[in-house]
Design a protein around this motif. Structure first.
Motif, PDB file in Angstrom:
ATOM      1  N   ARG A 472       0.824  -1.203   0.000  1.00 53.22           N
ATOM      2  CA  ARG A 472       0.000   0.000   0.000  1.00 53.22           C
ATOM      3  C   ARG A 472       0.860   1.256   0.000  1.00 53.22           C
ATOM      4  NH1 ARG A 472      -2.210   3.895   3.101  1.00 53.22           N
ATOM      5  NH2 ARG A 472      -4.416   4.412   2.726  1.00 53.22           N
ATOM      6  N   VAL A 473       1.891   1.278   0.832  1.00 54.38           N
ATOM      7  CA  VAL A 473       2.784   2.445   0.877  1.00 54.38           C
ATOM      8  C   VAL A 473       3.459   2.645  -0.478  1.00 54.38           C
ATOM      9  CG1 VAL A 473       4.889   3.329   1.934  1.00 54.38           C
ATOM     10  CG2 VAL A 473       3.149   2.293   3.359  1.00 54.38           C
ATOM     11  N   TYR A 474       3.853   1.549  -1.119  1.00 53.06           N
ATOM     12  CA  TYR A 474       4.512   1.638  -2.424  1.00 53.06           C
ATOM     13  C   TYR A 474       3.596   2.281  -3.460  1.00 53.06           C
ATOM     14  CZ  TYR A 474       6.398  -0.100  -6.867  1.00 53.06           C
ATOM     15  OH  TYR A 474       6.867  -0.207  -8.140  1.00 53.06           O
ATOM     16  N   HIS A 475       2.328   1.882  -3.492  1.00 49.22           N
ATOM     17  CA  HIS A 475       1.416   2.425  -4.496  1.00 49.22           C
ATOM     18  C   HIS A 475       0.948   3.839  -4.141  1.00 49.22           C
ATOM     19  CE1 HIS A 475       1.247  -1.905  -5.490  1.00 49.22           C
ATOM     20  NE2 HIS A 475       1.028  -1.472  -6.710  1.00 49.22           N
ATOM     21  N   VAL A 476       0.878   4.173  -2.861  1.00 48.34           N
ATOM     22  CA  VAL A 476       0.597   5.570  -2.493  1.00 48.34           C
ATOM     23  C   VAL A 476       1.732   6.477  -2.960  1.00 48.34           C
ATOM     24  CG1 VAL A 476       0.331   7.140  -0.534  1.00 48.34           C
ATOM     25  CG2 VAL A 476      -0.923   5.003  -0.568  1.00 48.34           C
ATOM     26  N   ALA A 477       2.961   5.994  -2.833  1.00 51.45           N
ATOM     27  CA  ALA A 477       4.106   6.759  -3.328  1.00 51.45           C
ATOM     28  C   ALA A 477       4.026   6.953  -4.834  1.00 51.45           C
ATOM     29  CB  ALA A 477       5.404   6.039  -2.953  1.00 51.45           C
ATOM     30  N   TYR A 508       9.358  10.271  -2.337  1.00 48.72           N
ATOM     31  CA  TYR A 508      10.683   9.745  -1.980  1.00 48.72           C
ATOM     32  C   TYR A 508      10.664   9.122  -0.581  1.00 48.72           C
ATOM     33  CZ  TYR A 508      15.654   9.737  -0.787  1.00 48.72           C
ATOM     34  OH  TYR A 508      16.914   9.357  -0.378  1.00 48.72           O
ATOM     35  N   ALA A 509      10.015   9.812   0.365  1.00 49.45           N
ATOM     36  CA  ALA A 509       9.941   9.279   1.729  1.00 49.45           C
ATOM     37  C   ALA A 509       9.110   7.997   1.784  1.00 49.45           C
ATOM     38  CB  ALA A 509       9.359  10.342   2.659  1.00 49.45           C
ATOM     39  N   LEU A 510       8.011   7.944   1.028  1.00 49.05           N
ATOM     40  CA  LEU A 510       7.172   6.750   1.039  1.00 49.05           C
ATOM     41  C   LEU A 510       7.836   5.569   0.340  1.00 49.05           C
ATOM     42  CD1 LEU A 510       3.625   8.266   0.434  1.00 49.05           C
ATOM     43  CD2 LEU A 510       4.567   7.351   2.548  1.00 49.05           C
ATOM     44  N   GLN A 515      10.238   0.280   1.043  1.00 50.40           N
ATOM     45  CA  GLN A 515      11.402  -0.619   1.013  1.00 50.40           C
ATOM     46  C   GLN A 515      11.668  -1.209   2.396  1.00 50.40           C
ATOM     47  OE1 GLN A 515      14.851   1.419  -0.433  1.00 50.40           O
ATOM     48  NE2 GLN A 515      16.004  -0.474  -0.852  1.00 50.40           N
ATOM     49  N   GLN A 516      11.516  -0.395   3.421  1.00 52.53           N
ATOM     50  CA  GLN A 516      11.734  -0.863   4.792  1.00 52.53           C
ATOM     51  C   GLN A 516      10.663  -1.867   5.218  1.00 52.53           C
ATOM     52  OE1 GLN A 516      11.697   2.333   7.594  1.00 52.53           O
ATOM     53  NE2 GLN A 516      11.997   1.015   9.382  1.00 52.53           N
ATOM     54  N   ARG A 517       9.397  -1.565   4.917  1.00 56.44           N
ATOM     55  CA  ARG A 517       8.322  -2.466   5.327  1.00 56.44           C
ATOM     56  C   ARG A 517       8.338  -3.772   4.541  1.00 56.44           C
ATOM     57  NH1 ARG A 517       2.824   1.021   6.596  1.00 56.44           N
ATOM     58  NH2 ARG A 517       3.611   2.035   8.494  1.00 56.44           N
ATOM     59  N   ALA A 518       8.761  -3.733   3.298  1.00 56.14           N
ATOM     60  CA  ALA A 518       8.872  -4.974   2.530  1.00 56.14           C
ATOM     61  C   ALA A 518       9.899  -5.905   3.152  1.00 56.14           C
ATOM     62  CB  ALA A 518       9.229  -4.656   1.077  1.00 56.14           C
ATOM     63  N   ALA A 519      11.002  -5.342   3.626  1.00 53.48           N
ATOM     64  CA  ALA A 519      12.014  -6.167   4.292  1.00 53.48           C
ATOM     65  C   ALA A 519      11.473  -6.737   5.609  1.00 53.48           C
ATOM     66  CB  ALA A 519      13.273  -5.335   4.541  1.00 53.48           C
ATOM     67  N   ALA A 547       8.838 -13.632  -3.072  1.00 51.14           N
ATOM     68  CA  ALA A 547       9.409 -13.119  -4.317  1.00 51.14           C
ATOM     69  C   ALA A 547       8.800 -11.763  -4.677  1.00 51.14           C
ATOM     70  CB  ALA A 547       9.176 -14.127  -5.440  1.00 51.14           C
ATOM     71  N   GLU A 548       7.499 -11.600  -4.461  1.00 52.07           N
ATOM     72  CA  GLU A 548       6.857 -10.309  -4.722  1.00 52.07           C
ATOM     73  C   GLU A 548       7.405  -9.216  -3.817  1.00 52.07           C
ATOM     74  OE1 GLU A 548       2.691 -10.617  -4.421  1.00 52.07           O
ATOM     75  OE2 GLU A 548       2.452 -11.983  -6.130  1.00 52.07           O
ATOM     76  N   LEU A 549       7.644  -9.553  -2.548  1.00 50.85           N
ATOM     77  CA  LEU A 549       8.197  -8.547  -1.627  1.00 50.85           C
ATOM     78  C   LEU A 549       9.614  -8.157  -2.018  1.00 50.85           C
ATOM     79  CD1 LEU A 549       6.842  -9.887   1.783  1.00 50.85           C
ATOM     80  CD2 LEU A 549       6.113  -7.833   0.570  1.00 50.85           C
ATOM     81  N   ALA A 550      10.420  -9.133  -2.465  1.00 51.99           N
ATOM     82  CA  ALA A 550      11.776  -8.807  -2.916  1.00 51.99           C
ATOM     83  C   ALA A 550      11.738  -7.905  -4.143  1.00 51.99           C
ATOM     84  CB  ALA A 550      12.545 -10.097  -3.215  1.00 51.99           C
ATOM     85  N   GLU A 551      10.852  -8.221  -5.087  1.00 54.66           N
ATOM     86  CA  GLU A 551      10.709  -7.370  -6.268  1.00 54.66           C
ATOM     87  C   GLU A 551      10.170  -5.991  -5.888  1.00 54.66           C
ATOM     88  OE1 GLU A 551      10.899  -6.238 -10.205  1.00 54.66           O
ATOM     89  OE2 GLU A 551      11.734  -8.011  -9.213  1.00 54.66           O
ATOM     90  N   LEU A 552       9.292  -5.955  -4.897  1.00 58.14           N
ATOM     91  CA  LEU A 552       8.773  -4.670  -4.427  1.00 58.14           C
ATOM     92  C   LEU A 552       9.887  -3.805  -3.846  1.00 58.14           C
ATOM     93  CD1 LEU A 552       6.163  -2.982  -3.843  1.00 58.14           C
ATOM     94  CD2 LEU A 552       6.139  -4.029  -1.589  1.00 58.14           C
ATOM     95  N   GLY A 553      10.799  -4.417  -3.101  1.00 51.82           N
ATOM     96  CA  GLY A 553      11.925  -3.656  -2.562  1.00 51.82           C
ATOM     97  C   GLY A 553      12.809  -3.094  -3.657  1.00 51.82           C
ATOM     98  N   ARG A 554      13.062  -3.881  -4.699  1.00 51.45           N
ATOM     99  CA  ARG A 554      13.887  -3.391  -5.810  1.00 51.45           C
ATOM    100  C   ARG A 554      13.184  -2.265  -6.567  1.00 51.45           C
ATOM    101  NH1 ARG A 554      15.035  -9.046  -6.151  1.00 51.45           N
ATOM    102  NH2 ARG A 554      13.340  -9.330  -7.671  1.00 51.45           N
TER     103      ARG A 554
END
Length: 682
Positions: A472-477, A508-510, A515-519, A547-554
């Motif tokens: 959710r944070v990734y898509h809000v960003a 940028y902050a989100l 990235q932090q929450r995915a880890a 695998a989705e979370l790793a790709e999300l972090g990248r």
């Protein structure tokens, strides 16, 4: 009325049935009556149906009496080996009864018009007597060959038919009341021991149908000065026929009813199904709950099959056209979501039935049944939430695929068309909000469930909720990054100076937070055990989710660089604007006055001058400023004076006193009498 089943060679069929025959008497006759005219009171049509049914039974059971030579075949207890043998006396009784009712209907119509035909009346009683004889044969056969329930149904049917005959004869009201009371008691006990709701409703409807006859018999007995027996046992003994002193028939009836109750308990225990969730089996004894859970299981299986087919189709058509694949995937998703909705609704219906069963608990075993139903309710609610999470996950996968296709198209420099139906980041955020809410409900259910299984379910749901929050944070960003205007676009120039950098800074902050929450979500998912019951509910695709979370972090790290580049571009543009503004400034008063005069001139006032008033690059260079607006006309126009319309004040004219003008009028001439008389000569 004997019918011989002896073969032509004199041999007799004496085959003992291995198991008691199941005679669903009431269901059979009510279905036949409803489908063949009795719904509209057409007794002739029903009589013809009974005749044709008997003819087909005679042919199937080989009970025909020969074509050339008549050979009498007798139907007796040793020859009853099939339930269709019991249907022969049943439909014979129904045929005679339907003809009697047809004659009664004709007699009532003629009686209302005038005197009733006594021959019709006698014919009616003879047909009812024949129906009673066939019903008695049916009860005798069922007592020897049918199961306990079938024997009691046949006995109740025989008592009811005998009561109908005595009611029409109008001779022995006490015996008629006893027959109806016996039949009523038997139908009531059969309704209590019936496992399904349909059978209970049929038995209770039969009881309600006999109530007017019982009240009429009581009325006739009281009018005749007799006393109605107050003891139901005495009435039932009278209805059994024979002696009224001893009650051997009543004892036999009570033993049959006790055997029927025991058989009902055994059948209920055998028909008890189990609902399994998270490795625990919960017994289900309510028929409505069974039906709802069965429907939910069927719809859930169909949804799982649709998901497997959709995944296979997506893998096979990975190289196909994007638009066609998106349209086909959307149709498949709609069908799959419809199946999930049906399964969820069926589970919700099962839960409501369980709650109704809890409300109706009574008796000494109520506490044990309450605990059992409470555990079943928690399991059904957990299954419903599980299906809800699966539905939201399927919707999320499709929406994220559409969003990724849109990002890929934008990365290639192509425009997004309306027909391609690419998703915006706000749509993905909305679906993730629903998924997170359902996961929180499932985590609360695990906390309420308690025990090791409840703790595992709570931890698994919390880990999945953490992964959903990271997405959710990734898509809000992404939404904020899309809202931030580009550095060199017209929207960036028209927007306020703080909107572009602030949106890019928030994105940028989100991205950093995503990235932090995915880890964190990946670490929590890796720490969960994979062999418990909660893993089967929520961790079926854990490897794919990791695998989705790793790709999300990248992806978050990559788009964080994009947001940082947008910030740098916005900073550079702000510096260029300041430098150009300072460079165009002049300290001389003449130049400032000339610029103000040039800015205050418009095209409509200077049509004779060869000067550009449209703005743009030429005007910008001429003005020496960063940007010059067009100066075609001065809007709004200046106000001008308009002459006032003259106003005449005549409000005081009604209050003025005008002078008399009678002295100015001409006076009439005076004539004599003679001149008036002879004026006609003129």
């Amino acid at each position: 009325m004997e019918v011989d089943l002896t073969k032509e060679g004199g041999e007799t069929e004496e085959q003992q049935p291995a198991v008691p025959l199941s005679l669903n008497l009431l269901s059979t006759i009510k279905t036949a009556q409803a489908q063949n005219g009795l719904r509209h009171g057409d007794y002739m049509r029903y009589r013809k149906h009974c005749a044709s049914k008997l003819q087909s039974l005679y042919k199937v059971l080989k009970m025909q009496h020969g074509r050339t030579k008549y050979v009498k075949r007798k139907l007796d207890v040793p020859n009853v080996t099939d339930v269709r043998h019991l249907q022969v006396p049943l439909f014979s009784a129904e045929r005679a009864w339907s003809q009697a009712m047809e004659l009664k209907k004709e007699a009532e119509v003629r009686g209302s018009a005038g005197a009733a035909d006594p021959r019709k009346r006698q014919h009616l009683i003879r047909r009812l007597s024949k129906a009673v004889l066939w019903a008695t044969e049916l009860a005798r056969f069922a007592a020897e060959r049918a199961d306990t329930r079938g024997a009691l149904e046949a006995e109740a049917y025989c008592s009811w038919m005998a009561g109908q005959l005595m009611l029409e004869r109008e001779s022995d009201w006490e015996a008629a009341l006893a027959k109806f009371s016996r039949a009523k008691k038997l139908w009531q006990e059969l309704a209590k021991a019936c496992p399904d709701l349909e059978g209970q409703s049929l038995c209770l409807a039969q009881v309600e149908e006999m109530e007017p006859n019982i009240r009429y018999c009581n009325y006739r007995i009281s009018r005749a000065g007799g006393a109605v027996p107050a003891d139901p046992a005495e009435l039932m003994a009278l209805g059994g026929g024979g002696d009224t002193g001893a009650l051997p028939g009543l004892d036999l009836l009570q033993s049959k009813l006790a055997a029927l109750a025991q058989e009902a308990q055994v059948a209920q225990a055998a028909a008890t199904s189990y609902f399994e969730w998270m490795g625990a089996r919960h017994p289900v004894r309510n028929e409505r709950v069974k039906l709802a859970l069965h429907q939910a299981g069927e719809f859930g299986t169909q949804a799982d099959q649709a998901a497997a087919e959709q995944a296979a189709a997506a893998t096979a058509s990975a190289s196909g056209a994007a638009t066609a694949m998106d349209t086909g995937a959307g149709d498949a998703l709609d069908a799959r979501l419809a199946l999930y909705d049906k399964a969820i609704n069926a589970l919700a219906e099962a839960k409501s039935h369980v709650r109704n069963a809890v409300k109706g608990l009574a008796g000494p075993d109520a506490e044990a049944h309450f605990k059992e139903l409470e555990a079943l309710e928690v399991a059904v609610e957990g299954a419903r939430l599980q299906r809800t999470v699966e539905r939201a996950q399927a919707h999320l996968e499709h929406t994220r695929a559409r969003f990724a296709a849109g990002l890929q198209r934008l990365a290639l420099g192509k425009k997004i068309k309306d027909k391609e139906r690419h998703a915006r980041p706000e749509e993905v955020v909305r679906v993730l909000d629903l998924l997170g809410r359902h996961l929180e409900d499932l985590a609360d259910l695990g906390a309420r469930l308690g025990g090791r299984a409840g703790e595992a379910l709570h931890e698994a749901a919390a880990a999945r909720a953490t992964a959903a929050r990271a997405m959710r944070v990734y898509h809000v960003a992404h939404a904020l990054l899309a809202a931030a205007p580009a550095a060199g676009s017209d929207a960036a120039a028209a927007a306020p100076s703080s909107s572009g950098p602030s949106k890019a800074l928030e994105s940028y902050a989100l991205f950093s937070r995503a990235q932090q929450r995915a880890a964190e979500a990946a670490e929590s998912l890796k720490g969960l055990a994979g062999g418990d019951a909660a893993a089967g509910v929520l961790l079926k695709g854990r490897e794919a989710l990791l695998a989705e979370l790793a790709e999300l972090g990248r992806q978050a790290a990559a788009y964080k660089a994009v947001a940082q580049a947008e910030l740098a571009a916005a900073d550079l543009k702000a510096r260029e604007e300041v430098a150009s503004g300072v460079g165009g400034m002049s300290l001389t008063a003449e130049q400032q006055q000339q610029q103000q005069q040039q800015q205050q001139q418009y095209l409509l006032d200077n049509l004779d001058k060869w000067e550009s008033f449209a703005g743009g690059a030429a005007a910008t260079a001429a003005a020496g400023a960063a940007k010059a607006p067009p100066r075609l006309y001065n809007a709004p126009y200046e106000y001008g004076a308009i002459a006032v319309r003259p106003i005449m004040l005549d409000t005081a004219s009604n209050c003025l006193a005008y002078p008399s003008l009678e002295h100015r009028l001409r006076k009439p001439e005076k004539k004599s009498v003679l001149s008036s008389l002879f004026s006609w000569r003129r």
